[in-house]
Design a protein around this motif. Structure first.
Motif, mmCIF file in Angstrom:
data_model
loop_
_atom_site.group_PDB
_atom_site.id
_atom_site.type_symbol
_atom_site.label_atom_id
_atom_site.label_comp_id
_atom_site.label_asym_id
_atom_site.label_seq_id
_atom_site.Cartn_x
_atom_site.Cartn_y
_atom_site.Cartn_z
ATOM 1 N N ALA A 90 4.508 6.350 14.422
ATOM 2 C CA ALA A 90 3.813 7.134 13.411
ATOM 3 C C ALA A 90 2.739 8.007 14.053
ATOM 4 O O ALA A 90 2.540 9.155 13.669
ATOM 5 N N HIS B 55 0.818 -1.228 0.000
ATOM 6 C CA HIS B 55 0.000 0.000 0.000
ATOM 7 C C HIS B 55 0.841 1.261 0.000
ATOM 8 O O HIS B 55 0.421 2.294 0.532
ATOM 9 N N ARG C 257 -2.135 2.408 13.994
ATOM 10 C CA ARG C 257 -0.766 2.472 13.449
ATOM 11 C C ARG C 257 0.260 2.360 14.579
ATOM 12 O O ARG C 257 -0.085 2.335 15.758
ATOM 13 N N THR D 216 5.317 -1.683 6.917
ATOM 14 C CA THR D 216 4.165 -1.231 7.692
ATOM 15 C C THR D 216 4.488 0.078 8.408
ATOM 16 O O THR D 216 3.652 0.974 8.498
ATOM 17 N N LEU D 217 5.721 0.183 8.915
ATOM 18 C CA LEU D 217 6.108 1.420 9.598
ATOM 19 C C LEU D 217 6.105 2.602 8.633
ATOM 20 O O LEU D 217 5.679 3.700 8.988
ATOM 21 N N LEU E 182 4.249 2.867 5.998
ATOM 22 C CA LEU E 182 2.845 3.149 5.708
ATOM 23 C C LEU E 182 2.171 3.842 6.888
ATOM 24 O O LEU E 182 1.448 4.827 6.715
ATOM 25 N N ASP E 183 2.414 3.322 8.102
ATOM 26 C CA ASP E 183 1.850 3.943 9.308
ATOM 27 C C ASP E 183 2.145 5.442 9.322
ATOM 28 O O ASP E 183 1.307 6.250 9.705
ATOM 29 N N SER E 184 3.375 5.776 8.926
ATOM 30 C CA SER E 184 3.793 7.179 8.979
ATOM 31 C C SER E 184 3.375 7.953 7.735
ATOM 32 O O SER E 184 3.725 9.116 7.598
ATOM 33 N N LEU E 185 2.686 7.293 6.827
ATOM 34 C CA LEU E 185 2.176 7.908 5.593
ATOM 35 C C LEU E 185 3.314 8.382 4.688
ATOM 36 O O LEU E 185 3.150 9.333 3.919
ATOM 37 N N TYR E 186 4.458 7.725 4.776
ATOM 38 C CA TYR E 186 5.581 8.116 3.934
ATOM 39 C C TYR E 186 5.509 7.437 2.571
ATOM 40 O O TYR E 186 5.067 6.291 2.462
ATOM 41 N N ARG F 242 -5.636 12.766 5.318
ATOM 42 C CA ARG F 242 -4.630 13.789 5.018
ATOM 43 C C ARG F 242 -4.890 14.407 3.644
ATOM 44 O O ARG F 242 -4.873 15.625 3.479
ATOM 45 N N PRO G 175 -3.595 3.141 8.158
ATOM 46 C CA PRO G 175 -3.093 3.962 7.053
ATOM 47 C C PRO G 175 -4.017 4.041 5.837
ATOM 48 O O PRO G 175 -4.275 5.127 5.337
#
Ligand SMILES: Cc1ncc(COP(=O)(O)O)c(C=O)c1O
Ligand SMILES: Cc1ncc(COP(=O)(O)O)c(C=O)c1O
Lengths: 478, 439
Positions: B361, A57, B357, A322-323, A325-329, B430, B399
């Motif tokens: 994050a 994703h 999440r 996942t990290l 994605l979690d951070s929306l990067y 967002r 997410p």
């Protein structure tokens, strides 16, 4: 069993190699050596990397590392996709622009001259900076010439590991990840000139654990940036996803065992002048390390990226993907070799056969197997098809330079039948680094011409590399 | 039995018969040399102690660090011994492949250095591989290192020539066994024992076992790697045979489940390799023979290794309240809510907003008023039942809205009447320009 290292050849490349008459016509007309590139496969390889992004994703881009091949056709075909391009010189940047890449889809990496920085800034390419000095220089250029802010990534290196101490080769590139205060200060000071996209790394290693540590280090750097009030939004994990060159893991295992045996004198040599590829015999014990590309890799290319993203972070115990994605990067990659998997081949004409010596019209610079430590057999394309009994014998492949060291590979190469003058030997999967990265014109020997080949009209269409554009001229009638 | 120091406990391990009903050999008495009874848990205790014992006096004053290329039992034994003598221990390895041993070494205070992987863009001029470079540093005299050098150190072999070998002969009433089977790592144990047995009776058959190539059995080498071992001399062995990790695990299971011997993979490999070799011999025999194999260490350190290769051995019943048990009907029944509607809903009904999440994050940016329970943890909580009341509306966010939809489906199935999943997740939130905050 002869110590074969048969190359992995897939779909289009496989059927192209069955076109003996076409291959001979091309080499007769255009000379030996001859490079063949398959732009359509490159497009499919981009899609395979994209699919990994989708699976996790993740947004962001696949940026082809141009340095791996200079072909116009490949770059133009790529321009027709949604991929980006990673350019490492002023020349590569000009080439990408000319091929149709909008600057938004171009990223400048590597050591940069002021001219390279200016053109990148002027056009609006992303600058992946190696140091804070480079960022300050870039900001100076932007300010002095009144240019709009430039999107920048900061390349980091020297990441610390937790638990065990994972050692990494020292890199000449990147900002030391241990102390980023200087980086934040530079970005804050030049906020009007630099739009900080995020951080990057590129590690020259096949080792996944090192890359996992680097990616985790980048996540921490991003967190630090956020705490400083900066708003980065992407992580670039560089290239180095690798290619699997061989069809059969067992051949690779058998060959490396045979080499060990040969180094110890337990079997006749299987290399020129008993070359050990980094192994040596010290009193009956093998010392040194096999210094070649791991030609058989069970996980390479997109699968390797998938594996990296699925690796759990040591600190957060959650997959790195996942990290992100979690951070929306966004995730950016710069694959070179891996995107060119199955995208090319190099054909050389056999000039002379003398016992177990086969001299070719081409040299070790034209197919840089030795320089890049890639070990694989060529494919024999006889001039006239003869049904000979299969009786494998070993040959050394000599180049056309008057140098003792000019061999296409120092391996003794086993072929299903003896080659004859006029036959072709075709090395497959040469598009990544093996084609033109090291080719030169020593002795005024010709360098290879490149031909772009694609399927069309029920057969194969070929064009000189510079004649290729991803347009047929018949779109109006479609 | 009373000892002044634990290193005195090293050695004098028992020799135990394997029940013929288990191994099925008719004419051969098969014995296990139980090296797992050494105080630090393996055959390597002997070698480790023998390699350092004479170099310990004054080492602390000289500020020396004990260093070894090992990712396993040698490192473990050396870490313990170094700790007892006030010395730091550093283990250099290509990869720490067995997580339990890595954790144990860290617990013991060892420093672990993992060497870098091979270069992706090869530089053929750089023949100096990292291992060779490291070797040079730690071997330099006066460099502050007490390098035990297990692959080249003759004191490794000597530990077994003085201890393990003579013990076997003594326990067989002064006779050497007809067959001796051992796995080869540094070749220390097999060469040391073979030397003594042959000295006693030149007719002894010695079988060396290595791992199949590209397979991995922790503690031993494959057929190529074994040639990098200085102590390895092919003349020592009548035959070298390869065993697979599958065979090693089969052998381990036999020893563990039927023989009361909690052996690790190489003990299992030695058993399986011994029986495989001896079965061929057994058929031809007319008189009784004796065979001995080595059980090098214990099973407990290899749980991850076993779980990875034989997950079925650890089969646990699936837990009922988990997202893995969701059907397509369950998923279809989950309610989702778009960003605009969700904003309104939050303002009006004040649902509990749970952000699934990572904390990392969440800390950077999140929906105001949301609480953070990372999905794994949330999943654990649900095994115990609903973690909030049915009258409390809940908005789940992740997410992209995929995991939150799964958990919404699960909560709905568990009887919660008003749980919704944020469609498109925090990314959609967002991208719609809705507010995200940080603390
Ligand atoms: C910065 C950077 N990115 C990407 C690459 C491409 O690497 P590969 O072809 O191994 O994917 C390189 C290669 O040297 C590089 O230096
Ligand atoms: C578990 C295990 N089995 C077997 C061996 C092999 O013993 P040696 O090194 O004496 O050949 C080792 C040693 O490294 C080991 O750790």
């Amino acid at each position: 069993m002869a110590p074969y290292l048969q190359p992995r050849v897939e779909d289009d490349l496989r059927s192209l190699l069955d076109e003996h008459a076409l291959l001979h016509q091309l080499v007769d007309g255009l000379g030996s050596p001859l490079n063949l590139v398959l732009p359509d496969r490159l497009v499919r390889n981009v899609a395979a990397f994209r699919a990994v992004h989708r699976k996790h994703h993740l947004g962001g881009g696949v940026w082809f590392a141009h340095k791996a091949n200079r072909s116009h056709a490949l770059v133009r075909a790529l321009a027709a996709t949604d991929a980006g391009i990673d350019v490492a010189s002023l020349g590569e940047l000009q080439h990408a622009l000319a091929a149709g890449f909008a600057p938004e889809r171009i990223m400048a990496t590597g050591p940069k001259s002021p001219e390279f920085l200016w053109l990148a800034a002027r056009t609006g390419a992303v600058v992946n900076a190696d140091s804070t000095v480079e960022l300050a220089d870039l900001a100076g250029i932007v300010a002095a010439h009144g240019l709009p802010p430039v999107r920048v990534l900061a390349r980091l290196s020297g990441f610390a590991s937790t638990g065990t101490n994972v050692l990494t080769r020292t890199s000449r590139f990147g900002i030391a990840a241990g102390d980023l205060t200087g980086l934040w200060e530079t970005l804050e000071k030049h906020a009007g000139q630099l739009d900080f996209l995020g951080v990057a790394y590129h590690l020259d290693t096949v080792g996944l654990p090192e890359k996992a540590i680097a990616l985790e280090g980048c996540l921490h750097a991003m967190d630090e940036a956020h705490q400083r009030g900066l708003r980065p939004r992407a992580v670039d994990v560089g290239g180095g996803f690798g290619v699997n060159y061989l069809a059969d893991a067992r051949q690779w295992e058998a060959w490396t065992s045979e080499l060990t045996g040969a180094v110890l004198g337990r079997r006749p040599p299987i290399t020129w002048n008993e070359h050990g590829y980094g192994l040596r015999n010290e009193g009956g014990t093998v010392r040194g390390a096999l210094s070649v590309y791991p030609a058989h890799r069970s996980v390479a290319g997109p699968d390797y990226l998938d594996r990296l993203l699925s690796t759990p972070s040591a600190v957060h115990r959650r997959p790195l993907g996942t990290l992100l994605l979690d951070s929306l990067y966004d995730l950016h990659t710069e694959p070179g070799r891996a995107l060119l998997d199955q995208c090319g081949a190099t054909a050389l004409r056999v000039e002379e056969v003398r016992g177990d010596l086969v001299r070719l019209a081409g040299n070790g610079g034209d197919v840089a197997l030795e320089q890049h430590g890639v070990l694989m057999d060529p494919i024999l394309v006889p001039r006239t098809r003869t049904e000979q009994a299969v009786d494998p014998s070993g040959f050394f492949l000599l180049g056309n330079l008057c140098l003792e060291a000019d061999l296409l590979t120092r391996r003794k190469v086993f072929l299903p039948q003896p080659p004859r003058p006029g036959d072709l030997l075709v090395f497959v999967n040469t598009a990544g680094y093996l084609m033109d990265f090291s080719a030169g014109d020593a002795l005024m020997q010709p360098t290879a011409r490149t031909v772009a080949v694609s399927r069309g009209g029920g057969g194969w269409r070929w064009r000189l590399d510079e004649q290729y554009w991803p347009v047929t001229g018949r779109e109006g009638t479609a | 039995m009373r000892y002044e120091t634990v290193t005195d406990v090293i050695g004098n391990t028992p020799l135990v018969r394997i029940d013929a009903a288990v191994h099925g050999l008719r004419n051969i008495d098969l014995y296990a040399k139980m090296e797992l009874f050494n105080p630090f848990g393996s055959v390597k205790d002997r070698a480790a102690w023998n390699m350092v014992r004479d170099r310990l006096p004054g080492a602390a004053e000289r500020g020396e660090t004990v260093v070894e290329l090992s990712s396993g039992n040698t490192a473990k034994a050396l870490a313990v011994i170094a700790g007892m003598h006030g010395l730091p221990f550093r283990s250099v390895t290509n990869r720490m492949k067995v997580p339990e041993i890595k954790d144990l070494l860290l617990l013991l205070g060892a420093q672990i250095d993992e060497l870098p992987g091979r270069s992706e863009c090869l530089d053929p001029a750089d023949t100096d591989d990292p291992l060779t470079r490291m070797y040079r540093t730690v071997s330099a005299a006066g460099g502050g290192y007490l390098h035990t050098d297990q692959y080249f150190n003759p004191r490794n072999v000597e530990a077994h020539a003085r201890g393990t070998g003579p013990e076997i002969i003594a326990d067989l009433d002064g006779r050497a066994p007809d067959y001796f089977i051992a796995c080869v790592g540094t070749a220390g144990s097999s060469s040391g024992v073979a030397r003594v047995l042959r000295g006693h009776d030149p007719a002894v058959t010695v079988v060396g076992l290595v791992a199949e190539k590209s397979d991995f059995i922790p503690g031993i080498r494959d057929i190529d790697e074994v040639h990098e071992v200085g102590l390895f001399d092919p003349e020592v062995y009548d035959t070298i045979e390869a065993i697979s990790s599958a065979e090693a695990i089969d052998g381990l299971l036999t020893l563990v489940r039927r023989c009361g011997t909690l052996a690790g993979p190489t003990g299992g490999g030695a058993y399986q390799g011994a029986v495989r070799y001896l079965r061929g011999v057994d058929a031809e025999l007319t008189e009784r023979r004796t065979a001995v194999f080595i059980v090098c260490d214990r099973v407990e350190s290899y749980m991850s290794y076993l779980r990875e290769r034989r997950p079925e051995l650890f089969a646990q019943a699936a837990r009922p309240q988990s997202v893995r048990s969701l059907t397509t009907d369950d998923l279809a029944a989950a309610r989702t809510i778009g960003v605009g509607d969700a904003q309104e809903w939050i303002d009006k009904e004040v649902p509990l907003v749970v952000d699934l999440r990572s904390p990392f994050a969440y800390r950077a940016l999140h929906i105001d008023g949301s609480i953070n329970i990372v999905d794994d943890l949330f999943g654990e909580m649900l095994h115990g039942g609903l973690p909030f009341g049915r009258r409390q509306p809940v908005l789940l966010v992740c997410p992209v809205g995929e995991k939150s939809a799964q958990y919404a489906a699960l909560l709905t199935r568990m009887g919660h009447p008003d749980v919704r999943s944020l469609q498109g997740g925090v990314i959609a939130w967002r991208d719609a320009g809705a507010e995200l905050v940080r603390d």
